[in-house]
Design an enzyme around this catalytic site. Structure first.
Site, PDB file in Angstrom:
ATOM      1  CD  GLU A   1      73.698  -4.561   3.595  1.00 27.48           C
ATOM      2  OE1 GLU A   1      72.611  -4.916   4.342  1.00 27.48           O
ATOM      3  OE2 GLU A   1      73.866  -4.987   2.589  1.00 27.48           O
TER       4      GLU A   1
ATOM      5  CE  LYS B   1      72.862  -8.365   2.905  1.00 25.82           C
ATOM      6  NZ  LYS B   1      71.657  -8.587   2.920  1.00 25.82           N
TER       7      LYS B   1
HETATM    8  P1  13P Z   1      72.046  -7.881  -2.890  1.00 28.41           P
HETATM    9  O1  13P Z   1      72.461  -9.251  -2.562  1.00 28.41           O
HETATM   10  O2  13P Z   1      71.272  -7.693  -4.264  1.00 28.41           O
HETATM   11  O3  13P Z   1      73.283  -6.899  -2.776  1.00 28.41           O
HETATM   12  O4  13P Z   1      71.172  -7.515  -1.596  1.00 28.41           O
HETATM   13  C1  13P Z   1      71.457  -7.716  -0.352  1.00 28.41           C
HETATM   14  C2  13P Z   1      71.095  -6.498   0.581  1.00 28.41           C
HETATM   15  O5  13P Z   1      70.173  -6.959   1.269  1.00 28.41           O
HETATM   16  C3  13P Z   1      71.492  -5.251   0.192  1.00 28.41           C
HETATM   17  O6  13P Z   1      71.286  -4.477   1.173  1.00 28.41           O
END
Ligand code: 13P
Length: 339
Positions: A177, A219
């Protein structure tokens, strides 16, 4: 590395009509969210709210995996059943956030580096034994005057790849991510360029470090203008630019891309995903969701109104958003289904 296990679980997480619930808010973040709706935070309040979510009837048709925080993976449902067992019995894969947070990057004011590599191998071994089958590590990239620096991009990409390699060695599918934040007044083309840079750097590092791409998920953020930018782009343009950016920078061998919602409204997050899946082109990867706020915001509000251990209205709010996003997996969502 058990490549077969990793590939199987990665594909399972992005199986048709399903996506991931990010319920891995750190104790600090979850406490802030509870306080914001008038609930006194405590380990028991965090457990009770989440156990209620995980007891929702039928969400497993739209949710393939749930990301947990260290506290939650050790907690139980109201009836004493471990939360990991509750999820597994429903066919939902338990996941775990393994980074220890984004800290100040030395010599680079306003920029962050995500920490948590020390002891990661041992923690992953324990999480696998507790039932986790995938993991998450979030890097944070801020856009601003002269930032992100190449040091911020490179160090975060390097750490994401190191985390991924260790997770895979321990049998956990890494969710990679690199989040480019929506904060700021930059326009969507700046978001496009910065997102391209961090994605390219991340996959270069992954290749360098031997990360098995068919056993990983990405992500990312969507390509969106900064919150304070006057020149906001249409939903169609967000979908088009996001797919273009991913097509240029993400290896085709990756099984799936699971977006974060990042502060978008619930409906925008669903609509953008829907449009991407409706484009009439075959994407090389599954395009799915790993939403936190966009799946939970309404459920948390409803929970605060009742704050009972078993709260059907909070479950219904969660189930509704899960179903809307499930439809967006195949481009079958429409605004009138929102009721
Ligand atoms: P959000 O969808 O609220 O951005 O959260 C996703 C997430 O895991 C952020 O690290």
């Amino acid at each position: 590395m058990d490549k077969q296990l990793l590939e199987k679980n990665a594909r399972e997480l992005v199986s048709p009509g399903r996506g991931i619930l990010a319920a891995d808010e750190s104790n600090g973040t979850m406490s802030n969210r509870l306080e914001a709706v008038g609930i006194k935070p405590s380990p028991e309040a965090r457990r009770a709210y989440r156990a209620n979510l995980f007891s929702t009837e039928g969400y497993e048709s739209a949710i393939s995996g749930v990301i947990l925080f260290d506290e939650t993976i050790r907690q139980s449902m109201d009836n004493g059943k471990p939360i990991t067992q509750e999820l597994s019995e429903r066919g939902v894969l338990p996941g775990i956030k393994v980074d220890t947070g984004a800290k100040e990057l030395a010599n680079h004011e306003g920029e962050k580096i995500t920490e948590g590599l020390d002891g990661l191998r041992e923690r992953c071994t324990e999480y696998f034994a507790l039932g986790a089958r995938f993991a998450k590590w979030r890097a944070v990239i801020r856009i601003g005057d002269g930032i992100p620096s190449s040091a911020c991009l490179y160090t975060n990409a390097h750490a994401l790849a190191r985390y991924s390699a260790i997770c895979q060695e321990q049998g956990l599918v890494p969710i990679i991510e690199p989040e480019v934040l929506m904060d700021g007044d930059h326009d969507a083309t700046v978001c496009f360029d910065v997102t391209s840079s961090i994605l390219a750097a991340t996959f270069t590092e992954c290749e360098e470090q031997g990360v098995h791409i068919p056993g990983a998920l990405l992500k990312p953020n969507m390509i969106i203008a900064g919150k304070d930018c006057e020149d906001q782009v249409s939903r169609e343009e967000v979908a088009r630019m996001t797919v273009e950016c991913l097509t240029k920078n993400v290896p085709h061998a990756l099984p799936g891309i699971v977006f974060l919602s990042g502060g978008q409204s619930d409906e925008d997050a669903t609509a953008h995903l829907n449009l991407m899946n409706k484009m009439g082109v075959e994407h090389p990867w599954q395009l799915s969701y790993s939403y936190g706020r966009a799946l939970q915001a309404d459920a948390l509000r409803k929970w605060s109104e009742n704050a009972e251990d078993s709260d059907i209205s909070s479950c219904s709010a969660f189930l509704h958003r899960a179903k809307m996003n499930s439809l967006a997996r195949s481009g079958d969502w429409s605004e009138d289904l929102e009721g």
